[in-house]
Write a protein that holds these residues in place. Structure first.
Motif, short mmCIF file in Angstrom:
data_model
loop_
_atom_site.label_atom_id
_atom_site.label_comp_id
_atom_site.label_asym_id
_atom_site.label_seq_id
_atom_site.Cartn_x
_atom_site.Cartn_y
_atom_site.Cartn_z
N GLY A 132 0.82 -1.00 0.00
CA GLY A 132 0.07 0.03 -0.12
C GLY A 132 0.85 1.30 -0.10
O GLY A 132 1.87 1.42 0.59
N ASP A 133 0.21 2.35 -0.76
CA ASP A 133 0.99 3.37 -0.94
C ASP A 133 0.32 4.60 -0.24
O ASP A 133 0.60 5.78 -0.66
N THR A 134 -0.66 4.72 0.43
CA THR A 134 -1.67 5.41 0.91
C THR A 134 -1.30 5.75 2.39
O THR A 134 -1.08 4.73 3.08
N PRO A 135 -1.50 6.92 3.01
CA PRO A 135 -1.05 7.29 4.57
C PRO A 135 -2.00 6.55 5.22
O PRO A 135 -3.39 6.55 4.59
N TYR A 136 -1.83 6.35 6.84
CA TYR A 136 -3.04 6.17 7.45
C TYR A 136 -4.00 7.20 7.39
O TYR A 136 -3.79 8.27 7.74
N PRO A 137 -5.35 7.18 7.56
CA PRO A 137 -6.14 8.04 7.31
C PRO A 137 -6.47 8.77 8.60
O PRO A 137 -6.55 7.83 9.56
N LEU A 138 -6.83 9.98 8.61
CA LEU A 138 -7.68 10.46 9.84
C LEU A 138 -8.65 11.26 9.20
O LEU A 138 -8.79 12.26 8.62
N ILE A 139 -10.07 10.63 9.64
CA ILE A 139 -11.37 11.18 8.86
C ILE A 139 -12.23 11.75 10.18
O ILE A 139 -12.38 10.90 11.09
N ASP A 140 -12.46 12.84 10.04
CA ASP A 140 -13.46 13.52 11.06
C ASP A 140 -14.72 12.96 11.07
O ASP A 140 -15.61 12.89 9.81
N THR A 141 -15.31 12.78 12.09
CA THR A 141 -16.83 12.30 12.22
C THR A 141 -17.33 13.24 13.37
O THR A 141 -16.53 13.86 14.03
N GLY A 149 -7.21 0.29 9.81
CA GLY A 149 -6.13 -0.66 9.61
C GLY A 149 -6.70 -1.91 9.04
O GLY A 149 -7.75 -2.32 9.18
N ILE A 150 -5.84 -2.68 8.20
CA ILE A 150 -6.20 -3.93 7.79
C ILE A 150 -5.07 -5.09 8.28
O ILE A 150 -3.89 -4.98 7.85
N CYS A 151 -5.71 -5.81 9.07
CA CYS A 151 -5.06 -7.08 9.48
C CYS A 151 -3.34 -6.89 9.91
O CYS A 151 -3.17 -6.52 10.83
N MET A 152 -2.49 -7.30 9.03
CA MET A 152 -1.17 -7.34 9.40
C MET A 152 -0.71 -5.78 9.72
O MET A 152 0.22 -5.70 10.23
N ASP A 153 -1.43 -4.95 9.17
CA ASP A 153 -0.94 -3.42 9.85
C ASP A 153 -0.66 -3.68 11.36
O ASP A 153 -0.07 -2.71 11.86
N LEU A 154 -1.70 -4.22 12.02
CA LEU A 154 -1.50 -4.05 13.38
C LEU A 154 -0.05 -4.65 13.83
O LEU A 154 0.12 -4.66 15.14
N ASN A 155 0.64 -5.54 13.09
CA ASN A 155 1.77 -5.86 13.48
C ASN A 155 3.08 -4.98 12.92
O ASN A 155 4.09 -5.22 13.22
N ASP A 156 2.62 -3.84 12.39
CA ASP A 156 3.39 -2.68 11.98
C ASP A 156 3.71 -1.52 13.07
O ASP A 156 2.66 -1.16 13.43
N ASP A 157 5.00 -1.58 13.46
CA ASP A 157 5.17 -0.51 14.47
C ASP A 157 4.86 0.80 14.10
O ASP A 157 4.31 1.64 14.65
N ARG A 158 4.88 1.24 12.59
CA ARG A 158 4.33 2.38 12.00
C ARG A 158 3.19 2.66 12.45
O ARG A 158 2.69 3.89 12.82
N PHE A 159 2.37 1.63 12.23
CA PHE A 159 0.66 2.06 12.57
C PHE A 159 0.56 2.10 14.16
O PHE A 159 -0.16 3.13 14.41
N GLU A 161 2.52 3.13 16.47
CA GLU A 161 3.12 4.32 16.90
C GLU A 161 2.05 5.68 16.40
O GLU A 161 1.95 6.37 16.98
N PHE A 162 1.59 5.31 15.14
CA PHE A 162 0.48 6.29 14.55
C PHE A 162 -0.80 6.48 15.41
O PHE A 162 -1.02 7.52 15.66
N LEU A 163 -1.23 5.30 15.80
CA LEU A 163 -2.31 5.37 16.74
C LEU A 163 -2.02 6.01 18.19
O LEU A 163 -2.89 6.71 18.60
N GLY A 194 -0.96 1.11 25.26
CA GLY A 194 -0.61 2.47 24.94
C GLY A 194 -1.54 3.38 24.11
O GLY A 194 -1.28 4.55 24.03
N VAL A 195 -2.50 2.66 23.61
CA VAL A 195 -3.14 3.37 22.64
C VAL A 195 -4.68 3.60 23.56
O VAL A 195 -4.94 3.04 24.02
N ARG A 196 -5.09 4.71 22.97
CA ARG A 196 -6.32 5.59 23.69
C ARG A 196 -7.24 5.44 22.55
O ARG A 196 -6.96 5.95 21.45
#
Length: 251
Positions: A132-141, A149-159, A161-163, A194-196
């Motif tokens: 994937g070549d897109t940033p993790y989104p932040l969508i206002d609601t 996030g999609i599945c293996m993203d949870l194993n990605d420290d980049r993801f 840390e973003f959270l 560590g995620v809220r």
């Protein structure tokens, strides 16, 4: 008060029309139950295991086509956000085609708000999908920000840390998480330490086979969790190991 829904669903892999009809029926049931944010599994329209790009390309969709009109109609009918995984066909400059494991975020007016592409691929993705070549989104609601996030993203420290840094109110987690013989919840909680915020995990279940892949079973147990930024976790709702179902929680 917001009503969240995680849809546990198994695609009808050999029948795309039947699969979409069944998925839409489940989304409509969640909408009828008052859900305002509805999360579907990874590759919910197609199933997960494919031998190679040639085997999956007929099931891939442009982000503005395929299942989008049906999903958009349901999102607008219920005034809900719908997040749904699917295999994407993207055409670039010169007609070059790339395939991605993606998720659409559809707003309550039926508009496609975001198309996120899975950044950390699992072995089974690598037979056909590009990274994937897109940033993790932040969508206002109306209730706060939403990310995907999609599945293996949870194993990605980049993801993760973003959270931790961005603290979105809600993480929509579209997954096809494997059954490895143990309860998946402790591992998800470990990765989310560590995620809220709220974590809405929509999974598939049961066995799936494909040439080029070992026999695979998915663990079900779709869940809605609340994390407080430490190691305290509240389990708000959870599905069984198998069967299509709707997991609801009011927050």
């Amino acid at each position: 008060m917001t009503r969240l829904a995680a849809l546990q669903f198994k695609a009808h892999k050999e029948d795309a029309d039947r699969s979409l009809t069944a998925l839409c029926h489940l989304i409509a049931q969640a909408g009828d139950a008052g859900a305002q944010i509805i999360v579907c599994p990874e590759m919910a329209t197609s199933g997960y295991l494919f031998e190679d790009a040639r085997a999956i390309v007929s099931r891939c969709e442009p982000q503005q086509g395929g299942a989008l009109p049906a999903l958009s109609m349901l999102a607008a009918r219920y005034g809900a956000y719908v997040i749904c995984g699917y295999p994407e066909l993207a055409t670039g400059a010169g007609g070059a085609v790339r395939l991605y494991n993606s998720a659409r975020v559809i707003g309550p007016d039926g508009t496609l708000l975001c198309n996120y592409r899975k950044r950390l691929l699992y072995t089974a993705d690598m037979t056909w999908a590009a990274e994937g070549d897109t940033p993790y989104p932040l969508i206002d609601t109306p209730w706060g920000t939403l990310t995907v996030g999609i599945c293996m993203d949870l194993n990605d420290d980049r993801f993760t840390e973003f959270l931790r840094q961005k603290s979105p109110l809600l993480t929509a987690f579209c997954t096809n998480w494997l059954d490895e013989g143990e309860d998946v919840l402790p591992y998800w909680c470990h990765r989310m330490a560590g995620v809220r915020g709220l974590f809405v995990a929509a999974n598939t279940y049961g066995p799936e086979e494909s040439a080029g892949h070992p026999p695979t079973r998915f663990c079900g147990r779709s869940a809605i969790l609340a994390f407080d930024g430490s190691r305290t976790v509240s389990l708000l709702a959870r599905a069984r190991k198998s069967g299509d179902s709707i997991v609801l929680a009011d927050v």
